[in-house]
Structures are given as structure tokens and as C-alpha cells.
Design a protein around this motif. Sequence first.
Motif, PDB file in Angstrom:
ATOM      1  N   ALA A  13       0.808  -1.217   0.000  1.00  0.00           N
ATOM      2  CA  ALA A  13       0.000   0.000   0.000  1.00  0.00           C
ATOM      3  C   ALA A  13       0.843   1.270   0.000  1.00  0.00           C
ATOM      4  CB  ALA A  13      -0.944   0.000   1.204  1.00  0.00           C
ATOM      5  N   LYS A  14       1.939   1.263   0.767  1.00  0.00           N
ATOM      6  CA  LYS A  14       2.767   2.462   0.864  1.00  0.00           C
ATOM      7  C   LYS A  14       3.405   2.803  -0.490  1.00  0.00           C
ATOM      8  CE  LYS A  14       5.078   3.025   4.641  1.00  0.00           C
ATOM      9  NZ  LYS A  14       6.103   2.929   5.713  1.00  0.00           N
ATOM     10  N   ILE A  15       3.918   1.778  -1.160  1.00  0.00           N
ATOM     11  CA  ILE A  15       4.540   1.995  -2.472  1.00  0.00           C
ATOM     12  C   ILE A  15       3.501   2.462  -3.482  1.00  0.00           C
ATOM     13  CG2 ILE A  15       5.649   0.826  -4.431  1.00  0.00           C
ATOM     14  CD1 ILE A  15       7.124  -0.921  -2.438  1.00  0.00           C
ATOM     15  N   ALA A  16       2.347   1.802  -3.486  1.00  0.00           N
ATOM     16  CA  ALA A  16       1.286   2.169  -4.423  1.00  0.00           C
ATOM     17  C   ALA A  16       0.856   3.616  -4.215  1.00  0.00           C
ATOM     18  CB  ALA A  16       0.086   1.235  -4.258  1.00  0.00           C
ATOM     19  N   ARG A  17       0.764   4.023  -2.944  1.00  0.00           N
ATOM     20  CA  ARG A  17       0.325   5.391  -2.653  1.00  0.00           C
ATOM     21  C   ARG A  17       1.348   6.414  -3.113  1.00  0.00           C
ATOM     22  NH1 ARG A  17      -3.010   8.697  -0.416  1.00  0.00           N
ATOM     23  NH2 ARG A  17      -2.367  10.414   0.946  1.00  0.00           N
ATOM     24  N   VAL A  18       2.615   6.140  -2.863  1.00  0.00           N
ATOM     25  CA  VAL A  18       3.674   7.079  -3.278  1.00  0.00           C
ATOM     26  C   VAL A  18       3.685   7.241  -4.801  1.00  0.00           C
ATOM     27  CG1 VAL A  18       6.169   7.392  -3.452  1.00  0.00           C
ATOM     28  CG2 VAL A  18       5.150   6.727  -1.275  1.00  0.00           C
ATOM     29  N   ILE A  19       3.621   6.098  -5.508  1.00  0.00           N
ATOM     30  CA  ILE A  19       3.624   6.172  -6.977  1.00  0.00           C
ATOM     31  C   ILE A  19       2.393   6.911  -7.481  1.00  0.00           C
ATOM     32  CG2 ILE A  19       3.559   4.819  -9.110  1.00  0.00           C
ATOM     33  CD1 ILE A  19       5.041   2.600  -7.651  1.00  0.00           C
ATOM     34  N   LYS A  20       1.238   6.620  -6.882  1.00  0.00           N
ATOM     35  CA  LYS A  20      -0.009   7.264  -7.307  1.00  0.00           C
ATOM     36  C   LYS A  20       0.083   8.783  -7.135  1.00  0.00           C
ATOM     37  CE  LYS A  20      -5.036   6.843  -6.646  1.00  0.00           C
ATOM     38  NZ  LYS A  20      -5.459   8.206  -6.313  1.00  0.00           N
ATOM     39  N   LEU A  21       0.573   9.233  -5.978  1.00  0.00           N
ATOM     40  CA  LEU A  21       0.689  10.670  -5.732  1.00  0.00           C
ATOM     41  C   LEU A  21       1.632  11.335  -6.731  1.00  0.00           C
ATOM     42  CD1 LEU A  21       0.782  10.721  -1.825  1.00  0.00           C
ATOM     43  CD2 LEU A  21      -1.054  11.602  -3.304  1.00  0.00           C
ATOM     44  N   GLU A  22       2.767  10.676  -6.987  1.00  0.00           N
ATOM     45  CA  GLU A  22       3.746  11.241  -7.924  1.00  0.00           C
ATOM     46  C   GLU A  22       3.170  11.323  -9.339  1.00  0.00           C
ATOM     47  OE1 GLU A  22       6.595  12.601  -7.444  1.00  0.00           O
ATOM     48  OE2 GLU A  22       7.176  12.005  -5.417  1.00  0.00           O
ATOM     49  N   LEU A  23       2.469  10.283  -9.742  1.00  0.00           N
ATOM     50  CA  LEU A  23       1.893  10.278 -11.087  1.00  0.00           C
ATOM     51  C   LEU A  23       0.775  11.313 -11.221  1.00  0.00           C
ATOM     52  CD1 LEU A  23       1.758   6.451 -11.889  1.00  0.00           C
ATOM     53  CD2 LEU A  23       3.365   8.134 -12.755  1.00  0.00           C
ATOM     54  N   GLU A  24      -0.038  11.434 -10.179  1.00  0.00           N
ATOM     55  CA  GLU A  24      -1.104  12.438 -10.221  1.00  0.00           C
ATOM     56  C   GLU A  24      -0.515  13.842 -10.265  1.00  0.00           C
ATOM     57  OE1 GLU A  24      -4.811  10.108  -8.017  1.00  0.00           O
ATOM     58  OE2 GLU A  24      -3.414  11.303  -6.797  1.00  0.00           O
ATOM     59  N   TYR A  25       0.598  14.046  -9.557  1.00  0.00           N
ATOM     60  CA  TYR A  25       1.274  15.343  -9.594  1.00  0.00           C
ATOM     61  C   TYR A  25       1.762  15.664 -11.018  1.00  0.00           C
ATOM     62  CZ  TYR A  25       4.557  19.084  -8.519  1.00  0.00           C
ATOM     63  OH  TYR A  25       5.227  20.306  -8.493  1.00  0.00           O
ATOM     64  N   GLU A  26       2.122  14.601 -11.760  1.00  0.00           N
ATOM     65  CA  GLU A  26       2.578  14.767 -13.149  1.00  0.00           C
ATOM     66  C   GLU A  26       1.415  14.903 -14.132  1.00  0.00           C
ATOM     67  OE1 GLU A  26       5.779  15.002 -14.339  1.00  0.00           O
ATOM     68  OE2 GLU A  26       6.389  15.115 -12.230  1.00  0.00           O
ATOM     69  N   GLY A  27       0.187  14.795 -13.626  1.00  0.00           N
ATOM     70  CA  GLY A  27      -0.971  15.001 -14.485  1.00  0.00           C
ATOM     71  C   GLY A  27      -1.644  13.747 -15.013  1.00  0.00           C
ATOM     72  N   TYR A  28      -1.200  12.586 -14.545  1.00  0.00           N
ATOM     73  CA  TYR A  28      -1.829  11.343 -14.988  1.00  0.00           C
ATOM     74  C   TYR A  28      -3.093  11.056 -14.173  1.00  0.00           C
ATOM     75  CZ  TYR A  28       2.680  10.340 -17.246  1.00  0.00           C
ATOM     76  OH  TYR A  28       3.819  10.400 -18.025  1.00  0.00           O
ATOM     77  N   GLY A  29      -4.033  10.352 -14.805  1.00  0.00           N
ATOM     78  CA  GLY A  29      -5.168   9.802 -14.078  1.00  0.00           C
ATOM     79  C   GLY A  29      -4.761   8.427 -13.577  1.00  0.00           C
ATOM     80  N   VAL A  30      -4.887   8.169 -12.288  1.00  0.00           N
ATOM     81  CA  VAL A  30      -4.321   6.953 -11.705  1.00  0.00           C
ATOM     82  C   VAL A  30      -5.344   6.197 -10.866  1.00  0.00           C
ATOM     83  CG1 VAL A  30      -2.448   6.000 -10.300  1.00  0.00           C
ATOM     84  CG2 VAL A  30      -2.086   8.127 -11.572  1.00  0.00           C
ATOM     85  N   GLU A  31      -5.358   4.869 -11.028  1.00  0.00           N
ATOM     86  CA  GLU A  31      -6.121   4.003 -10.140  1.00  0.00           C
ATOM     87  C   GLU A  31      -5.222   2.855  -9.704  1.00  0.00           C
ATOM     88  OE1 GLU A  31     -10.116   2.917 -11.105  1.00  0.00           O
ATOM     89  OE2 GLU A  31     -10.414   4.721 -12.341  1.00  0.00           O
ATOM     90  N   THR A  32      -5.589   2.217  -8.607  1.00  0.00           N
ATOM     91  CA  THR A  32      -4.762   1.140  -8.079  1.00  0.00           C
ATOM     92  C   THR A  32      -5.585  -0.129  -7.852  1.00  0.00           C
ATOM     93  OG1 THR A  32      -5.132   1.791  -5.785  1.00  0.00           O
ATOM     94  CG2 THR A  32      -3.236   2.789  -6.908  1.00  0.00           C
TER      95      THR A  32
END
Length: 234
Positions: A13-32
Motif C-alpha cells: 500500500a505504501k509503495i502504491a500510494r507514493v507512486i499514485k501521488l507522484e503520477l497524479e502530480y505529473e498530471g496522470y489519471g491513476v487508479e490502483t
Amino acid sequence: MGSKRILIIEDEAKIARVIKLELEYEGYGVETAADGAKGLEKAKTEGWDLILLDIMLPCLNGIEVLRRLRSEDQTTPIILLTARDTVPDKVTGLDQGANDYITKPFEIEELLARIRACIRTNSAWRTAEEDPPLSIADLKVDEKTRLVTRQGRAIELTPREFDLLVYLLRNKNQVLNREQMITRVWGFDYHGDTNVVDVYVRYLRKKIDYGFDFPLIHTVRGVGYCMREPRNED
């Protein structure tokens, strides 16, 4: 165009959350998705521009998820996430159709760069894929798959026969002389007899003209050959 959509299939969960936040910051739409079974279902029922897939997953491991996805979807880029920097993991993943892999722990900048590269390559490939197949009358040629059909019947060609057919099709309704065909199909450095053109045209005719309702390859005496639908009998 909306933002690119990325699916993260990762059980930590921690890794997924970090990647999701970084990708969303870059403008991607993200789901896990937190396990292989849910990830596979999500991957198959929604459209994604890229999938980040962990190898070590509960319910269904990442390699099996990859294998099942690739059996139905050959185009969506997939980057494997693995904690084990071992050759077998990488080789198995790439053999099953992964576009890339990255080993944990990784720098987020490297992951972002790999994501951009995969999406860019896939976009270029899709653009090329949208080019319509070459065709004339009831003959169709798919350059990407090298599939040739006439009246729905598959026709097996050698690589040289295929290249010659494509050149004729790209210049359909134009009369091509032997020198033009030698240069484009056999190459500038070919120094053999130009009669090789006649030999290969004969091979092609046996496969794509003989046994069908009308010929597509026509001889223009003293000049060369032309591929066209018959207007009148030659």
C-alpha cells in the motif's frame, strides 16, 4: 485529449500510494489494485494508457496477470515492478510481453522517464497501426502482420515476394519498369540479372492471380508490369 490513464497493480500500500501521488502530480489519471485478480479484472474492463504491474502479488502473480492480459491485449504498455533483481524475472517478463521493468527500490524520476518512453513509443505505434491496409479489388495486405488475403483466403509469400507485392500495390495503376523494381525491392547494390523480376512476378502470379476470377498483375510489353483491376482484357 484527456490525461493519460495509468493502472498500478501493487499490493504494498505504501509503495502504491507514493507512486499514485507522484503520477497524479505529473498530471496522470491513476487508479490502483492491491492484488492480481482485481488488477486483472480492472485492466481488462477499462482502458489504460499504461499498466504498472508488480511481480509478487497475492491471488495471482504478476507474470500470470501479464500472460492473461497479453492473450487479449497486445498493445497496452506494461512495466513490471520487481523487488528481485534477477535475470529470470526480467527474461520471463519480457518474454511474456512486458515493455519494460524496473527494480525496487527505484528513483521516481527513473520510473517517470520509463513511463513517458513507453507511452510515447506506444502512441507512435498506434499512429502507424491506423494506416489502412493496402488493397486492390479483393486482395488485402497488412504490412504489420504481413498477412496477405484474396477473397478472404490467406496467401503465403516469401519475404521477397511480399516486398515485391507491397511495392506493386503502393504504385498500383502505374507501369513500373524492371530497373525501378530492382532498385526498390532488391536494393541499389544488386548486380544480378534483371530477369529476376520476371521470375518473381511469375511466382507472385501463381499465388495471387491463378485460380481467381481475374488477374491483378498485368504485363506492359516492352516496359514492365502494372498492378490494377482489369478494365478490359489485356
